[in-house]
Design a protein around this motif. Structure first.
Motif, PDB file in Angstrom:
ATOM      1  N   ASN A  41     -33.881-135.813   1.787  1.00 39.95           N
ATOM      2  CA  ASN A  41     -33.382-134.683   2.559  1.00 39.95           C
ATOM      3  C   ASN A  41     -34.109-133.422   2.105  1.00 39.95           C
ATOM      4  O   ASN A  41     -34.972-133.478   1.227  1.00 39.95           O
ATOM      5  N   ARG A  42     -33.777-132.309   2.674  1.00 38.63           N
ATOM      6  CA  ARG A  42     -34.514-131.073   2.377  1.00 38.63           C
ATOM      7  C   ARG A  42     -34.407-130.615   0.925  1.00 38.63           C
ATOM      8  O   ARG A  42     -35.199-129.795   0.477  1.00 38.63           O
ATOM      9  N   VAL A  96     -19.933-131.293  10.562  1.00 40.20           N
ATOM     10  CA  VAL A  96     -20.352-132.375   9.674  1.00 40.20           C
ATOM     11  C   VAL A  96     -19.683-132.183   8.311  1.00 40.20           C
ATOM     12  O   VAL A  96     -19.583-131.061   7.818  1.00 40.20           O
ATOM     13  N   ASP A 127     -27.872-137.652   2.681  1.00 30.38           N
ATOM     14  CA  ASP A 127     -29.089-137.220   3.375  1.00 30.38           C
ATOM     15  C   ASP A 127     -28.758-136.685   4.767  1.00 30.38           C
ATOM     16  O   ASP A 127     -29.300-135.663   5.194  1.00 30.38           O
ATOM     17  N   ALA A 128     -27.873-137.375   5.461  1.00 35.15           N
ATOM     18  CA  ALA A 128     -27.490-136.925   6.807  1.00 35.15           C
ATOM     19  C   ALA A 128     -26.806-135.554   6.746  1.00 35.15           C
ATOM     20  O   ALA A 128     -27.038-134.715   7.626  1.00 35.15           O
ATOM     21  N   TRP A 130     -27.202-133.094   4.391  1.00 38.24           N
ATOM     22  CA  TRP A 130     -28.121-132.019   4.060  1.00 38.24           C
ATOM     23  C   TRP A 130     -29.218-131.840   5.105  1.00 38.24           C
ATOM     24  O   TRP A 130     -29.689-130.734   5.336  1.00 38.24           O
ATOM     25  N   GLY A 131     -29.603-132.919   5.755  1.00 39.68           N
ATOM     26  CA  GLY A 131     -30.631-132.828   6.798  1.00 39.68           C
ATOM     27  C   GLY A 131     -32.018-132.579   6.255  1.00 39.68           C
ATOM     28  O   GLY A 131     -32.231-132.421   5.067  1.00 39.68           O
ATOM     29  N   GLN A 132     -32.948-132.550   7.159  1.00 32.09           N
ATOM     30  CA  GLN A 132     -34.346-132.312   6.804  1.00 32.09           C
ATOM     31  C   GLN A 132     -34.660-130.821   6.823  1.00 32.09           C
ATOM     32  O   GLN A 132     -33.948-130.040   7.430  1.00 32.09           O
TER      33      GLN A 132
END
Length: 133
Positions: A41-42, A96, A127-128, A130-132
């Motif tokens: 993730n980012r 989210v 990961d979902a 925090w996102g990219q």
């Protein structure tokens, strides 16, 4: 470094972070701390030095809209300069949410935390959240 001093530093760190006292928690970091953030993730990867780790923690606070929470779920388990601490962490943003267990491992030298490794119970969900970048 004795096991008792490692336990003391670990306890001080997590007590500070559990109540959101980021300055007290980060004051325990060595100047050359290396923080290993898991996942894809980012925020993932190795972050070296106080300014980089500060930016990481600040970014997580912003991304979670100030809702990120960390709490102890057990006592530090110490082996020499290493401490493993079971934690629970959560956060919300928009529609989210994330809530899961994990283990944080820290290495202490000279009464400072010089390295941290974080482990998450559900890395895909983290990961979902925090996102990219």
């Amino acid at each position: 470094m004795t096991e008792s001093s490692t336990a003391v530093i670990a306890q001080q760190y997590y007590e500070a972070m559990s109540v959101g006292d980021i300055p007290a928690g980060t004051a325990l970091f060595g100047a050359d701390i290396v923080w290993h953030q898991p996942g894809r993730n980012r925020f993932s990867g190795a972050h070296a030095g106080g300014p980089a780790v500060g930016a990481l923690l600040g970014g997580m606070g912003a991304a979670s809209e100030g809702t990120f929470e960390l709490r102890f779920t057990g006592e530090p388990m110490v082996n020499g300069a290493l401490a493993a601490i079971p934690v629970h962490f959560s956060g919300k943003r928009e529609d989210v949410a994330m809530s899961m267990s994990g283990v944080d491992v820290l290495r202490v030298e000279g009464d400072k935390i010089v390295e941290m490794w974080l482990f998450s119970a559900d890395q895909e969900a983290e990961d979902a959240f925090w996102g990219q970048a």
